[in-house]
Scaffold this motif. Structure first.
Motif, mmCIF file in Angstrom:
data_model
loop_
_atom_site.group_PDB
_atom_site.id
_atom_site.type_symbol
_atom_site.label_atom_id
_atom_site.label_comp_id
_atom_site.label_asym_id
_atom_site.label_seq_id
_atom_site.Cartn_x
_atom_site.Cartn_y
_atom_site.Cartn_z
ATOM 1 N N ILE A 34 1.068 16.777 -3.098
ATOM 2 C CA ILE A 34 0.425 16.524 -4.146
ATOM 3 C C ILE A 34 1.674 16.255 -5.072
ATOM 4 O O ILE A 34 0.682 15.005 -6.262
ATOM 5 N N GLU A 35 1.844 16.910 -5.495
ATOM 6 C CA GLU A 35 2.767 17.106 -6.621
ATOM 7 C C GLU A 35 3.784 15.694 -6.840
ATOM 8 O O GLU A 35 4.278 15.344 -8.087
ATOM 9 N N GLN A 36 4.175 14.690 -5.278
ATOM 10 C CA GLN A 36 4.744 13.841 -5.331
ATOM 11 C C GLN A 36 3.361 12.677 -6.202
ATOM 12 O O GLN A 36 4.282 11.726 -5.929
ATOM 13 N N GLN A 37 2.333 12.811 -6.025
ATOM 14 C CA GLN A 37 1.583 11.226 -5.965
ATOM 15 C C GLN A 37 2.355 10.456 -6.794
ATOM 16 O O GLN A 37 1.878 9.299 -7.332
ATOM 17 N N TYR A 38 2.181 11.123 -8.117
ATOM 18 C CA TYR A 38 2.649 10.458 -9.830
ATOM 19 C C TYR A 38 4.178 9.754 -9.120
ATOM 20 O O TYR A 38 4.498 8.927 -10.173
ATOM 21 N N ASN A 39 4.890 10.221 -8.741
ATOM 22 C CA ASN A 39 5.999 8.834 -8.323
ATOM 23 C C ASN A 39 6.208 8.266 -6.962
ATOM 24 O O ASN A 39 7.224 7.993 -6.418
ATOM 25 N N PHE A 40 4.746 8.410 -6.076
ATOM 26 C CA PHE A 40 4.570 7.564 -4.844
ATOM 27 C C PHE A 40 4.381 6.252 -5.136
ATOM 28 O O PHE A 40 2.960 5.774 -6.017
ATOM 29 N N VAL A 41 4.592 5.395 -4.500
ATOM 30 C CA VAL A 41 4.103 3.840 -4.405
ATOM 31 C C VAL A 41 3.299 3.347 -3.640
ATOM 32 O O VAL A 41 4.877 3.466 -2.099
ATOM 33 N N GLN A 42 2.593 3.847 -2.391
ATOM 34 C CA GLN A 42 2.480 3.086 -1.029
ATOM 35 C C GLN A 42 2.364 1.996 -0.458
ATOM 36 O O GLN A 42 2.300 0.940 -1.527
ATOM 37 N N THR A 43 3.608 1.673 -0.198
ATOM 38 C CA THR A 43 4.154 0.202 0.205
ATOM 39 C C THR A 43 2.667 -0.788 1.876
ATOM 40 O O THR A 43 2.177 0.653 2.449
ATOM 41 N N ASP A 44 2.945 -1.715 1.928
ATOM 42 C CA ASP A 44 1.928 -2.565 2.807
ATOM 43 C C ASP A 44 2.562 -2.308 4.254
ATOM 44 O O ASP A 44 3.600 -2.863 4.465
ATOM 45 N N LEU A 45 1.916 -1.736 5.305
ATOM 46 C CA LEU A 45 2.276 -1.302 6.564
ATOM 47 C C LEU A 45 2.768 -2.533 7.225
ATOM 48 O O LEU A 45 4.540 -2.526 7.664
ATOM 49 N N ASN A 46 2.384 -4.392 6.447
ATOM 50 C CA ASN A 46 2.793 -5.415 7.559
ATOM 51 C C ASN A 46 3.741 -6.824 6.610
ATOM 52 O O ASN A 46 4.275 -6.801 7.314
ATOM 53 N N PHE A 47 3.915 -5.959 4.848
ATOM 54 C CA PHE A 47 4.526 -6.592 4.594
ATOM 55 C C PHE A 47 5.270 -5.910 3.658
ATOM 56 O O PHE A 47 6.519 -6.645 3.046
ATOM 57 N N GLY A 48 5.979 -4.823 3.494
ATOM 58 C CA GLY A 48 6.446 -3.967 3.280
ATOM 59 C C GLY A 48 6.316 -4.030 0.782
ATOM 60 O O GLY A 48 5.461 -3.534 1.158
#
Length: 66
Positions: A34-48
């Protein structure tokens, strides 16, 4: 719930806290702490890492460090 991946990242950050001022996590899995969410960018599984992710990363690195 916390994840193994998020925990591994947190262990590394804790071990390197004297050299890390800010960080960004890029991953196609969203199993971060939870504390990492502000530093997290979820990339696209197919396109990166895609162009729309750039603004998210820049916001993370441009935020003020308290």
């Amino acid at each position: 719930s916390s994840s193994n991946r998020g925990k591994e990242i947190q262990y590394w950050l804790d071990d390197n806290k004297y050299i890390v001022n800010n960080y960004c996590i890029l991953d196609d899995e969203a199993d971060m702490l939870i504390e990492q969410q502000y530093n997290f960018v979820q990339t696209d599984l197919n396109f990166g890492f895609i162009e729309s992710d750039i603004d998210k990363v820049l916001k993370i690195f441009n935020k003020e460090v308290n």
